[in-house]
Every structure is written in structure tokens, then in C-alpha cells.
Design a protein around this motif. Structure first.
Motif, PDB file in Angstrom:
ATOM      1  N   VAL A 129     -25.585  -9.334   4.302  1.00 42.86           N
ATOM      2  CA  VAL A 129     -25.148 -10.729   4.211  1.00 42.86           C
ATOM      3  C   VAL A 129     -26.013 -11.507   3.226  1.00 42.86           C
ATOM      4  N   VAL A 130     -27.331 -11.451   3.391  1.00 40.18           N
ATOM      5  CA  VAL A 130     -28.187 -12.257   2.512  1.00 40.18           C
ATOM      6  C   VAL A 130     -28.163 -11.743   1.075  1.00 40.18           C
ATOM      7  N   VAL A 133     -24.867 -13.194  -0.334  1.00 42.98           N
ATOM      8  CA  VAL A 133     -24.936 -14.654  -0.432  1.00 42.98           C
ATOM      9  C   VAL A 133     -25.881 -15.068  -1.559  1.00 42.98           C
ATOM     10  N   ASN A 134     -26.997 -14.357  -1.710  1.00 41.48           N
ATOM     11  CA  ASN A 134     -27.888 -14.643  -2.837  1.00 41.48           C
ATOM     12  C   ASN A 134     -27.181 -14.443  -4.168  1.00 41.48           C
ATOM     13  N   PHE A 147     -20.739 -23.077   5.747  1.00 41.11           N
ATOM     14  CA  PHE A 147     -20.646 -21.937   6.652  1.00 41.11           C
ATOM     15  C   PHE A 147     -20.259 -22.424   8.039  1.00 41.11           C
ATOM     16  N   GLN A 154     -25.997 -15.947  11.692  1.00 42.10           N
ATOM     17  CA  GLN A 154     -25.879 -15.878  10.237  1.00 42.10           C
ATOM     18  C   GLN A 154     -26.281 -17.197   9.595  1.00 42.10           C
ATOM     19  N   ILE A 158     -29.289 -17.719   6.902  1.00 42.84           N
ATOM     20  CA  ILE A 158     -29.036 -18.226   5.553  1.00 42.84           C
ATOM     21  C   ILE A 158     -29.845 -19.491   5.287  1.00 42.84           C
ATOM     22  N   GLU A 159     -29.954 -20.351   6.273  1.00 40.73           N
ATOM     23  CA  GLU A 159     -30.786 -21.555   6.107  1.00 40.73           C
ATOM     24  C   GLU A 159     -32.242 -21.165   5.829  1.00 40.73           C
ATOM     25  N   MET A 161     -33.217 -18.286   4.538  1.00 40.68           N
ATOM     26  CA  MET A 161     -33.217 -17.647   3.227  1.00 40.68           C
ATOM     27  C   MET A 161     -33.306 -18.687   2.116  1.00 40.68           C
ATOM     28  N   VAL A 162     -32.561 -19.768   2.241  1.00 36.53           N
ATOM     29  CA  VAL A 162     -32.572 -20.821   1.226  1.00 36.53           C
ATOM     30  C   VAL A 162     -33.969 -21.418   1.089  1.00 36.53           C
ATOM     31  N   ILE A 171     -27.253 -26.382   2.695  1.00 33.00           N
ATOM     32  CA  ILE A 171     -26.381 -25.595   3.559  1.00 33.00           C
ATOM     33  C   ILE A 171     -25.753 -26.531   4.589  1.00 33.00           C
TER      34      ILE A 171
END
Length: 284
Positions: A129-130, A133-134, A147, A154, A158-159, A161-162, A171
């Protein structure tokens, strides 16, 4: 008209042009088989950006060897028509070969946040996923990305990861969109038999049982989890795959609810594994 883009080079050229025009860009990543839940995200994106780009890509990296990658619904023509009917500007629909070199040499890895809940059940899923998304963030360079909260784990990953990858992107999490009877909208709902579809409403109903207990002051995680399991057992023949309560967005196990948590559940039917969740916050 929704313009279909299939190559990274063309998408980047479009983005470059939009940036020159100082247009704000909203990205809605999807795996296609679009439904009203997706459109809720896109309508929000339309209200907050000059241009909306929806991606439609069934990402092979997030499917395990025994999962439904080959059978996952692919209907790009219907999806493009759906997007056009709703005024979405672009759909980015690359092939797996366009998105990934073979074999892939570099992939991101998620730490402890991916070792629980869905991540524990599906090893490597959130790494996939990451990674995708990246790539989408680098290709589309959106100002905001949207999202659904149905995939709450997820969203939390993702939050994070950002933050850690320093993406200059906001996000936006959107509340779960449900059918009239409460079932969370999902592309996998099409796999349900008529009887399974009738019973599947038990997922959302069991979460309301949990919320009622919470509102009455119950904070013991085991008590709430057992109430959910009892309700599901009584109201559906689906197999309970998971009922768990974790802190949110930290995704740490708790025994007593003291702050914000999310209750996650998964039920297996003959051809579909459905998930649902609810986020609860102790205001004390």
C-alpha cells in the motif's frame, strides 16, 4: 469528459501543466469497481480543489498469494463512464508493467503499525500500500489526497507515511459510506450471495452494540469485544475473522479505553471477507 491517462510520463506532463497554471490538485486513489463510497471522496475533492484526479489501479503488491488479485473486479470502461457522469477531470489507469519494474528492486516497509489487525492477517499488505501510494504521490503531486475511514488502519499508516516521508500533502479522511441498511459500501460486496448480503448488515449492527455499551460507560475492552462476537454469532453465519480494539491512530493494543480507539472487525463469507470499524473517543 474524463480524460483517461495510462502512462506515468503523460500524467506527469499534465501535472506539470496544471502546476504552471497554479491549479490545486486533489487525488483519490482507488482500485476501481467504483461505487457511491468512492464518489463521496471525489465530491469532497471537487469541493476543495481546482482539478480532481482519480487513480484506478489494482495494486498487485498489496495482495497475498492466496488472495483475490486475479478475481478482483476490473471494469475501467464502466469506471471511466462513472467518473465522467460525475465531472471528474482525469483518471490515471496505468498497467502493473507501467507502475513497476520487474522484478521490483525498491519497496517501502511499514513497521509496528503494520504488525497488527489487517497487517497481521495479511503480511506485506501495507508495504504494498505505502509503496504504491508513494508512487502515486510522486507522479500526481496532489495538494490533498482523499481516503475512506473504512480502511482506518490504512489511513493511519498513510498519515504517518506522509509525516515520515515529508510529503507536502494534506490527507483527508472521509467517513464510511453505507448502504441504507448500514452495510459499509465495498467493491467486494458483489461477491455476497443474497442470504449473505442480508446477514452482512450484522457487521455494522454489532458496532452499534459496542457504541451503546461505550455510551453507557463501559470501558473494558474484553467486555465490548465479547458483546460484538456474541451479536455476530447470533445474527450471521459468516465466520468471525477478527474483533479487536486498538488505540487510534497509534494502533496499540489496550485493555481499558482511556482515549480514542477504533473497533475493527472482519467477517468471512463464502467469497468475500468484509471489514468494518467504528472510532470512539473517551471525552473524560
Amino acid at each position: 469528459m474524463t480524460i483517461k491517462v495510462t502512462t506515468i510520463q503523460e500524467m506527469q506532463a499534465i501535472v506539470k501543466s496544471l502546476k504552471k497554471e497554479l491549479k490545486s490538485i486533489g487525488l483519490v486513489p482507488t482500485m476501481g469497481a467504483l461505487h457511491d463510497g468512492h464518489m463521496t471522496l471525489m465530491k469532497r475533492a471537487q469541493s476543495e480543489n481546482d482539478v480532481v484526479i482519480a487513480s484506478v489501479f489494482v495494486n498487485p503488491l498489496q495482495f497475498g498469494p492466496n488472495e483475490d488479485y486475479d478475481d478482483y473486479p476490473r471494469q475501467i470502461d464502466q469506471d471511466q463512464a462513472f467518473l465522467a457522469d460525475n465531472g471528474i477531470d482525469y483518471v490515471f489507469a496505468p498497467s502493473p508493467e507501467e507502475m513497476y519494474s520487474n522484478p521490483l528492486q525498491i519497496q517501502l516497509t511499514v513497521g509496528a503499525m503494520a504488525q497488527v489487525l489487517e497487517g497481521a492477517k495479511r503480511p506485506g499488505h501495507f508495504d504494498g500500500v505505502v509503496t504504491v501510494v508513494n508512487k502515486l504521490f510522486n507522479i500526481v503531486q496532489p495538494d490533498k489526497a482523499y481516503f475512506g475511514k473504512k480502511d482506518a488502519q490504512q489511513l493511519a499508516i498513510i498519515e504517518q507515511m506522509v509525516i515520515e516521508m515529508n510529503h507536502p500533502i494534506e490527507i483527508v479522511g472521509i467517513d464510511i459510506v453505507r448502504e441504507a441498511d448500514g452495510l459499509a459500501k465495498s467493491s467486494r460486496n458483489i461477491y455476497l450471495t443474497e442470504n449473505e448480503r442480508r446477514e452482512a448488515v450484522a457487521l455494522s449492527q454489532s458496532l452499534q452494540v459496542a457504541k451503546t455499551l461505550f455510551d453507557k460507560g463501559e470501558r473494558n475492552v474484553e467486555v465490548i469485544e465479547n458483546a460484538i462476537k456474541t451479536f455476530l454469532t447470533q445474527h450471521t453465519a459468516g465466520i468471525i475473522d477478527e474483533v479487536a480494539i486498538y488505540s487510534y491512530p497509534q494502533l496499540k493494543q489496550v485493555e481499558v479505553i482511556k482515549s480514542q480507539v477504533f473497533i475493527s472487525l472482519a467477517v468471512k463469507y463464502s467469497k468475500a471477507r468484509l471489514i468494518d470499524n467504528i472510532i470512539l473517543k473517551d471525552e473524560q
